[in-house]
Design a protein around this motif. Structure first.
Motif, PDB file in Angstrom:
ATOM      1  N   MET A 213      19.537  36.087  33.527  1.00 45.83           N
ATOM      2  CA  MET A 213      19.696  35.018  32.541  1.00 45.83           C
ATOM      3  C   MET A 213      19.871  35.600  31.148  1.00 45.83           C
ATOM      4  SD  MET A 213      17.140  31.811  31.858  1.00 45.83           S
ATOM      5  CE  MET A 213      17.438  30.591  30.578  1.00 45.83           C
ATOM      6  N   ARG A 214      19.092  36.607  30.811  1.00 47.60           N
ATOM      7  CA  ARG A 214      19.211  37.221  29.492  1.00 47.60           C
ATOM      8  C   ARG A 214      20.599  37.835  29.294  1.00 47.60           C
ATOM      9  NH1 ARG A 214      13.848  38.786  30.841  1.00 47.60           N
ATOM     10  NH2 ARG A 214      14.490  40.924  31.348  1.00 47.60           N
ATOM     11  N   GLN A 215      21.132  38.432  30.343  1.00 49.42           N
ATOM     12  CA  GLN A 215      22.470  39.009  30.246  1.00 49.42           C
ATOM     13  C   GLN A 215      23.537  37.924  30.097  1.00 49.42           C
ATOM     14  OE1 GLN A 215      23.509  42.234  30.021  1.00 49.42           O
ATOM     15  NE2 GLN A 215      21.337  42.709  29.798  1.00 49.42           N
ATOM     16  N   MET A 216      23.391  36.835  30.829  1.00 48.46           N
ATOM     17  CA  MET A 216      24.386  35.756  30.743  1.00 48.46           C
ATOM     18  C   MET A 216      24.387  35.099  29.366  1.00 48.46           C
ATOM     19  SD  MET A 216      24.305  33.885  34.459  1.00 48.46           S
ATOM     20  CE  MET A 216      25.694  32.823  34.031  1.00 48.46           C
ATOM     21  N   ILE A 217      23.223  35.017  28.732  1.00 46.76           N
ATOM     22  CA  ILE A 217      23.154  34.418  27.397  1.00 46.76           C
ATOM     23  C   ILE A 217      24.039  35.187  26.421  1.00 46.76           C
ATOM     24  CG2 ILE A 217      21.608  34.069  25.418  1.00 46.76           C
ATOM     25  CD1 ILE A 217      19.434  33.280  27.461  1.00 46.76           C
ATOM     26  N   THR A 218      24.144  36.499  26.607  1.00 45.90           N
ATOM     27  CA  THR A 218      24.984  37.306  25.708  1.00 45.90           C
ATOM     28  C   THR A 218      26.465  37.009  25.890  1.00 45.90           C
ATOM     29  OG1 THR A 218      25.246  39.186  27.229  1.00 45.90           O
ATOM     30  CG2 THR A 218      23.274  39.159  25.832  1.00 45.90           C
ATOM     31  N   MET A 219      26.830  36.309  26.961  1.00 45.30           N
ATOM     32  CA  MET A 219      28.232  35.989  27.242  1.00 45.30           C
ATOM     33  C   MET A 219      28.657  34.625  26.717  1.00 45.30           C
ATOM     34  SD  MET A 219      28.331  37.297  31.197  1.00 45.30           S
ATOM     35  CE  MET A 219      30.057  36.822  31.402  1.00 45.30           C
ATOM     36  N   VAL A 220      27.745  33.840  26.162  1.00 43.35           N
ATOM     37  CA  VAL A 220      28.078  32.493  25.697  1.00 43.35           C
ATOM     38  C   VAL A 220      29.091  32.582  24.553  1.00 43.35           C
ATOM     39  CG1 VAL A 220      27.182  30.382  24.637  1.00 43.35           C
ATOM     40  CG2 VAL A 220      25.846  31.562  26.396  1.00 43.35           C
ATOM     41  N   PRO A 221      30.250  31.940  24.680  1.00 46.12           N
ATOM     42  CA  PRO A 221      31.271  32.042  23.631  1.00 46.12           C
ATOM     43  C   PRO A 221      30.789  31.624  22.242  1.00 46.12           C
ATOM     44  CG  PRO A 221      32.291  31.243  25.617  1.00 46.12           C
ATOM     45  CD  PRO A 221      30.814  31.290  25.895  1.00 46.12           C
ATOM     46  N   LEU A 222      29.917  30.643  22.145  1.00 50.32           N
ATOM     47  CA  LEU A 222      29.429  30.230  20.828  1.00 50.32           C
ATOM     48  C   LEU A 222      28.367  31.170  20.269  1.00 50.32           C
ATOM     49  CD1 LEU A 222      29.337  26.316  20.956  1.00 50.32           C
ATOM     50  CD2 LEU A 222      31.038  27.833  19.949  1.00 50.32           C
ATOM     51  N   ASP A 254      27.430  23.541  27.311  1.00 45.91           N
ATOM     52  CA  ASP A 254      27.029  24.915  27.650  1.00 45.91           C
ATOM     53  C   ASP A 254      27.558  25.987  26.716  1.00 45.91           C
ATOM     54  OD1 ASP A 254      29.717  24.840  28.272  1.00 45.91           O
ATOM     55  OD2 ASP A 254      29.503  25.811  30.212  1.00 45.91           O
ATOM     56  N   GLY A 255      28.088  25.595  25.580  1.00 51.27           N
ATOM     57  CA  GLY A 255      28.585  26.584  24.636  1.00 51.27           C
ATOM     58  C   GLY A 255      29.805  27.341  25.124  1.00 51.27           C
ATOM     59  N   GLY A 256      30.404  26.888  26.212  1.00 49.03           N
ATOM     60  CA  GLY A 256      31.616  27.506  26.726  1.00 49.03           C
ATOM     61  C   GLY A 256      31.431  28.528  27.809  1.00 49.03           C
ATOM     62  N   ILE A 257      30.195  28.740  28.298  1.00 45.97           N
ATOM     63  CA  ILE A 257      29.937  29.812  29.253  1.00 45.97           C
ATOM     64  C   ILE A 257      30.639  29.568  30.590  1.00 45.97           C
ATOM     65  CG2 ILE A 257      27.724  28.769  29.921  1.00 45.97           C
ATOM     66  CD1 ILE A 257      28.575  32.533  29.901  1.00 45.97           C
ATOM     67  N   LEU A 258      30.684  28.325  31.059  1.00 44.87           N
ATOM     68  CA  LEU A 258      31.343  28.086  32.344  1.00 44.87           C
ATOM     69  C   LEU A 258      32.839  28.388  32.263  1.00 44.87           C
ATOM     70  CD1 LEU A 258      29.572  24.828  33.580  1.00 44.87           C
ATOM     71  CD2 LEU A 258      29.305  27.135  34.502  1.00 44.87           C
ATOM     72  N   GLY A 259      33.450  28.028  31.145  1.00 51.95           N
ATOM     73  CA  GLY A 259      34.855  28.363  30.971  1.00 51.95           C
ATOM     74  C   GLY A 259      35.072  29.862  30.952  1.00 51.95           C
TER      75      GLY A 259
END
Length: 263
Positions: A213-222, A254-259
């Motif tokens: 989860m911590r790693q995925m948060i770094t990928m959020v486009p916003l 989701d700040g664009g993460i799914l895209g």
């Protein structure tokens, strides 16, 4: 008389800002949460600002909860349900997560359907994790469960709390699609919101336990976490006349993460 808004998980990170938004509309509120102390503290604050607030403390998965909620509603017309209550992976075992996040939600929606005023709306909280379920066998098992064909296959796939959570939230999305016709026949709407990484106490607890989860948060486009009011604002919109042709769907916030993940 203005119709009531029911908010579950009202004392949580998404429930509190949702309650504040509807209180600002001068809607009567029926607030529910498992924590009686936190619930009453919120209710006292809102009443101090002039809001009309009734509370019901309890476990939403208890068999009697839907009828207790209807009793608390009394004869008041129901404008909206915003159902934020649920369990995250660190909070329970897989079967308990499925029970609270899906089966209790299904019972709640069924019990409240006849109580909505025309034009009313139910908003459920799913999760971006529901979109991460890619195994066709798991997707089919969820579809069968929501179609009333039993939960054994889903329970078999729920080998850990994280998978139980993902399956439960995929099922919430499917429930919204299933119930759109029944709601539409009464002049009502039902939708869900799929939050991404939102800065709430529940989410912070999950971050402490999950390196993924911590790693995925770094990928959020916003490049930031969301906040609870960014979910509440979408719920408010969905329950308004501005969303009068929106039903049967799930809306990622989701700040664009799914895209970015191609989902």
């Amino acid at each position: 008389m203005s119709a009531t808004v029911i908010i579950t998980g009202a004392a949580g990170g998404m429930g509190i800002p949702t309650a504040r938004r509807f209180a600002a509309q001068r809607r009567p509120l029926l607030l529910c949460d498992v924590s009686a102390g936190k619930l009453e503290s919120l209710a006292a604050d809102l009443r101090g600002e002039g809001a009309s607030v009734t509370t019901l403390a309890g476990d939403i998965s208890a068999p009697a909860f839907p009828q207790d909620l209807i009793a608390a509603l009394g004869d008041a017309p129901l404008h909206a349900l915003v159902h934020t209550a649920g369990l995250s992976p660190t909070m329970a075992d897989p079967r308990r997560i499925l029970e609270v996040n899906y089966f209790a939600t299904e019972r709640l929606v069924a019990a409240l359907l006849p109580r909505f005023e025309t034009g009313g709306c139910a908003v459920l909280i799913s999760s971006m994790s529901g979109y991460l379920l890619r195994d066709p066998a798991m997707v089919a098992a969820v579809a069968d469960m929501v179609a009333g064909k039993g939960s054994a296959a889903v329970e078999g796939f729920a080998v850990d709390p994280g998978m139980g959570y993902t399956l439960s939230k995929r099922a919430v999305i499917a429930l919204v699609g299933r119930e759109a016709a029944a709601f539409g026949a009464r002049g009502l709407r039902i939708c869900s919101i799929a939050p991404g990484f939102i800065d709430t106490p529940m989410s912070r607890a999950e971050q402490q336990q999950s390196e993924q989860m911590r790693q995925m948060i770094t990928m959020v486009p916003l490049e930031r976490l969301g906040v609870g009011d960014e979910i509440a604002s979408v719920a408010e919109f969905l329950c308004s006349p501005a969303a009068s042709y929106v039903s049967g769907c799930d809306i990622p916030v989701d700040g664009g993460i799914l895209g970015r993940l191609g989902l």
